[in-house]
Design a protein around this motif. Structure first.
Motif, PDB file in Angstrom:
ATOM      1  N   ALA A  72      32.684  31.964  25.052  1.00  0.00           N
ATOM      2  CA  ALA A  72      31.867  31.320  23.818  1.00  0.00           C
ATOM      3  C   ALA A  72      31.045  32.342  23.154  1.00  0.00           C
ATOM      4  N   ASN A  73      30.651  31.837  21.854  1.00  0.00           N
ATOM      5  CA  ASN A  73      29.754  32.689  21.209  1.00  0.00           C
ATOM      6  C   ASN A  73      28.131  31.989  21.381  1.00  0.00           C
ATOM      7  N   TYR A  74      27.200  32.777  21.444  1.00  0.00           N
ATOM      8  CA  TYR A  74      25.774  32.429  21.539  1.00  0.00           C
ATOM      9  C   TYR A  74      24.968  32.817  20.503  1.00  0.00           C
ATOM     10  N   VAL A  75      23.901  32.173  20.258  1.00  0.00           N
ATOM     11  CA  VAL A  75      22.920  32.448  19.405  1.00  0.00           C
ATOM     12  C   VAL A  75      22.352  34.049  19.421  1.00  0.00           C
ATOM     13  N   GLN A  76      21.932  33.710  20.605  1.00  0.00           N
ATOM     14  CA  GLN A  76      21.335  35.420  21.095  1.00  0.00           C
ATOM     15  C   GLN A  76      21.820  35.380  22.540  1.00  0.00           C
ATOM     16  N   THR A  77      21.905  36.725  23.183  1.00  0.00           N
ATOM     17  CA  THR A  77      22.496  37.075  24.528  1.00  0.00           C
ATOM     18  C   THR A  77      21.399  37.967  25.110  1.00  0.00           C
ATOM     19  N   ASP A  78      20.297  37.662  25.161  1.00  0.00           N
ATOM     20  CA  ASP A  78      19.125  38.276  25.787  1.00  0.00           C
ATOM     21  C   ASP A  78      19.300  38.233  27.305  1.00  0.00           C
ATOM     22  N   TYR A  79      19.566  39.351  27.938  1.00  0.00           N
ATOM     23  CA  TYR A  79      20.002  39.244  29.457  1.00  0.00           C
ATOM     24  C   TYR A  79      18.771  38.635  30.130  1.00  0.00           C
ATOM     25  N   SER A  80      17.528  38.898  29.794  1.00  0.00           N
ATOM     26  CA  SER A  80      16.387  38.305  30.526  1.00  0.00           C
ATOM     27  C   SER A  80      16.046  36.881  30.290  1.00  0.00           C
ATOM     28  N   GLU A  81      16.780  36.345  29.325  1.00  0.00           N
ATOM     29  CA  GLU A  81      16.141  34.788  29.000  1.00  0.00           C
ATOM     30  C   GLU A  81      16.895  33.886  30.046  1.00  0.00           C
ATOM     31  N   GLU A  82      16.068  32.852  30.474  1.00  0.00           N
ATOM     32  CA  GLU A  82      16.455  31.836  31.319  1.00  0.00           C
ATOM     33  C   GLU A  82      17.882  31.220  30.902  1.00  0.00           C
ATOM     34  N   THR A  83      17.806  30.928  29.660  1.00  0.00           N
ATOM     35  CA  THR A  83      18.930  30.174  29.110  1.00  0.00           C
ATOM     36  C   THR A  83      19.366  30.755  27.853  1.00  0.00           C
ATOM     37  N   TRP A  84      20.688  30.592  27.378  1.00  0.00           N
ATOM     38  CA  TRP A  84      21.276  30.731  26.135  1.00  0.00           C
ATOM     39  C   TRP A  84      21.741  29.746  25.522  1.00  0.00           C
ATOM     40  N   THR A  85      21.692  29.938  24.151  1.00  0.00           N
ATOM     41  CA  THR A  85      21.897  28.997  23.226  1.00  0.00           C
ATOM     42  C   THR A  85      23.532  28.983  22.440  1.00  0.00           C
ATOM     43  N   LEU A  86      24.231  28.096  22.710  1.00  0.00           N
ATOM     44  CA  LEU A  86      25.630  28.177  22.112  1.00  0.00           C
ATOM     45  C   LEU A  86      25.433  27.963  20.662  1.00  0.00           C
ATOM     46  N   LEU A  87      26.524  28.362  19.789  1.00  0.00           N
ATOM     47  CA  LEU A  87      26.452  28.181  18.279  1.00  0.00           C
ATOM     48  C   LEU A  87      26.150  26.900  17.814  1.00  0.00           C
ATOM     49  N   ASN A  88      26.830  25.958  18.720  1.00  0.00           N
ATOM     50  CA  ASN A  88      26.724  24.507  18.283  1.00  0.00           C
ATOM     51  C   ASN A  88      25.240  23.820  18.653  1.00  0.00           C
ATOM     52  N   GLY A  89      24.314  24.818  19.130  1.00  0.00           N
ATOM     53  CA  GLY A  89      22.961  24.497  19.436  1.00  0.00           C
ATOM     54  C   GLY A  89      22.658  24.009  20.847  1.00  0.00           C
ATOM     55  N   VAL A  90      23.847  23.800  21.663  1.00  0.00           N
ATOM     56  CA  VAL A  90      23.725  23.214  22.961  1.00  0.00           C
ATOM     57  C   VAL A  90      23.076  24.213  23.934  1.00  0.00           C
ATOM     58  N   THR A  91      21.889  23.993  24.563  1.00  0.00           N
ATOM     59  CA  THR A  91      21.411  25.027  25.471  1.00  0.00           C
ATOM     60  C   THR A  91      22.219  25.156  26.777  1.00  0.00           C
ATOM     61  N   THR A  92      22.427  26.297  27.390  1.00  0.00           N
ATOM     62  CA  THR A  92      23.546  26.485  28.349  1.00  0.00           C
ATOM     63  C   THR A  92      22.878  27.756  29.364  1.00  0.00           C
ATOM     64  N   ASP A  93      23.427  27.680  30.574  1.00  0.00           N
ATOM     65  CA  ASP A  93      22.798  28.767  31.628  1.00  0.00           C
ATOM     66  C   ASP A  93      23.146  30.029  30.898  1.00  0.00           C
ATOM     67  N   ARG A 132      24.955  47.316  32.574  1.00  0.00           N
ATOM     68  CA  ARG A 132      24.191  46.936  33.667  1.00  0.00           C
ATOM     69  C   ARG A 132      23.175  45.801  33.210  1.00  0.00           C
ATOM     70  N   SER A 133      22.800  44.889  34.091  1.00  0.00           N
ATOM     71  CA  SER A 133      21.798  43.825  33.988  1.00  0.00           C
ATOM     72  C   SER A 133      20.662  44.158  34.896  1.00  0.00           C
ATOM     73  N   HIS A 134      19.608  43.497  34.756  1.00  0.00           N
ATOM     74  CA  HIS A 134      18.560  43.620  35.780  1.00  0.00           C
ATOM     75  C   HIS A 134      18.766  43.420  37.257  1.00  0.00           C
ATOM     76  N   TYR A 135      19.679  42.671  37.668  1.00  0.00           N
ATOM     77  CA  TYR A 135      20.134  42.486  39.126  1.00  0.00           C
ATOM     78  C   TYR A 135      20.884  43.999  39.638  1.00  0.00           C
ATOM     79  N   PRO A 136      20.441  44.138  40.752  1.00  0.00           N
ATOM     80  CA  PRO A 136      20.962  45.555  41.314  1.00  0.00           C
ATOM     81  C   PRO A 136      22.497  45.678  41.440  1.00  0.00           C
ATOM     82  N   ASN A 137      23.327  44.412  41.605  1.00  0.00           N
ATOM     83  CA  ASN A 137      24.673  44.797  41.713  1.00  0.00           C
ATOM     84  C   ASN A 137      25.458  43.826  40.681  1.00  0.00           C
ATOM     85  N   ASP A 138      25.048  44.100  39.552  1.00  0.00           N
ATOM     86  CA  ASP A 138      25.461  43.043  38.313  1.00  0.00           C
ATOM     87  C   ASP A 138      26.100  43.742  37.113  1.00  0.00           C
ATOM     88  N   TYR A 139      27.270  43.507  36.817  1.00  0.00           N
ATOM     89  CA  TYR A 139      27.781  44.178  35.351  1.00  0.00           C
ATOM     90  C   TYR A 139      27.975  43.094  34.479  1.00  0.00           C
TER      91      TYR A 139
END
Ligand SMILES: [Zn+2]
Length: 367
Positions: A72-93, A132-139
């Motif tokens: 998918a494409n998102y409005v923003q992809t900030d790694y530290s945000e709890e949720t991301w928003t899809l281009l159609n405006g739907v909030t997703t994990d 790398r993200s903020h989790y120790p073993n995550d890419y």
């Protein structure tokens, strides 16, 4: 909705694409790996008996890789945000959080140390993301470094671990999962509905999906009840408060512990004491980072970038010095010319002077 259907199809295609890339990586490395896709796992939760669906589980000699594919494409992809928003405006994990949650369930289901499990988010519509993200073993891998990243993660580690028993179980679970799509979808919708109902006043979900709550009367667990009978029991005519916690042993032993919300929504469950998965599993220490060849590659690339920048800066400095020297030479040349002219003029003046001396001299002598 045509748009939603399109997104689902894109998701399925994306997962198939990642499966192909994993296979290609294994061929390139000449390495046998075991891959399980679309695996549905059960886990206990204050939200009831729930399920997670893991897109890819890759088992190598020394680690397990849990993969989450997003096409998918998102409005923003900030790694530290709890949720991301899809281009159609739907909030997703946020897929990083989602995958972290999957890892917690996976590790608790099979009692596997977190350090043996790497999570990877495949963002197929993105490139040049921070790996790398903020989790120790995550890419996080994008379309530009997908194959390369998988190859590096699959590359030989130092130790060999025995995952045969795990793989036997995963094989069975994978086979059963194929028939559990509808159930999983319904589960997700129910969790989301309860999450919305129990939001706190500052808009956070009151419980994590991995939380459980012990029944104070028996050895059972309290889980959310929200079907129409709860609404009746709570005597609510409005749709807002029809949720309560009830004992999981009710049907077996008749334990009728029932906790109603006191005020509005999530605020009503403030007194409830939840048990986090970290405590249940004894994960008291921070998860340790385990280095991979992908890490070494990222580090080398960063060093290389720094060296390149330093070299460029050095070159610019040299260029500036060269320019200064050229300027000085120019100035020098101009000065030389001026000096020459001045000398010339001085000589001329001297000649002139002599002529005058002679002239005045004669005049004086005549006198
Ligand atoms: Zn009970």
């Amino acid at each position: 909705m045509a748009g939603a259907q399109k997104n689902i199809e894109k998701g399925i295609q994306g997962e198939a694409y990642v499966r192909d890339v994993i296979e290609k990586a294994s061929e390139l490395l000449g390495k046998l790996i075991r891959v399980y896709n679309h695996v549905i796992l059960d886990f206990p939760s204050v939200y009831g008996k729930r399920t997670v669906e893991i897109d890819h589980i890759i088992v190598t000699d020394d680690r397990i890789i849990i993969g989450e594919t997003k096409a998918a494409n998102y409005v923003q992809t900030d790694y530290s945000e709890e949720t991301w928003t899809l281009l159609n405006g739907v909030t997703t994990d946020n897929p990083i959080e989602q995958n972290h949650f999957h890892k917690q369930i996976f590790c608790s289901c099979f009692d596997i140390p977190r350090e043996q499990v790497v999570t990877v988010e495949f963002l197929l519509e993105y490139s040049e993301r921070s790996v790398r993200s903020h989790y120790p073993n995550d890419y996080v891998l994008g379309k530009d470094n997908l194959l390369e990243g998988i190859c590096l993660l699959l590359s030989e580690g130092k130790e060999k671990l025995d995952f045969d028993e795990l793989c036997k179980q995963l094989e069975k679970i994978e086979a059963k999962s194929a028939w559990r799509d509808a159930e999983h979808k319904e589960n997700l919708e129910e969790i989301r509905e309860i999450e919305e109902k129990t939001r706190t006043r500052d808009n956070h979900y009151r419980f994590k999906r991995t939380d459980t709550v012990k029944c104070p009367l028996c050895d059972g667990f309290l889980v959310f009840r929200y079907k129409p009978w709860v609404k009746k029991k709570l005597g609510n005519k409005k749709n807002t408060w029809n949720i309560a916690l009830g004992c999981s042993n009710y049907s077996k032993t008749g334990c009728d512990k029932f906790i109603e919300p006191k005020k509005d929504g999530g605020q009503g469950f403030d007194d409830v004491e939840e048990i986090h998965i970290e405590d249940r599993m004894g994960w008291t220490m921070e998860e340790r980072h385990v280095g991979t060849i992908l890490d070494e590659y990222i580090n080398l690339r960063e060093e290389n970038e720094t060296l390149k920048n330093n070299l460029q800066a050095e070159r610019s400095k040299n260029q500036a010095k060269d320019n200064q020297i050229l300027d000085l030479k120019e100035t020098n040349k101009r000065l030389e010319i001026n000096v020459a002219k001045a000398i010339n003029r001085a000589e001329e003046a001297e000649q002139e002077c002599k002529r005058f001396k002679r002239f005045f001299g004669q005049v004086y002598i005549k006198k």
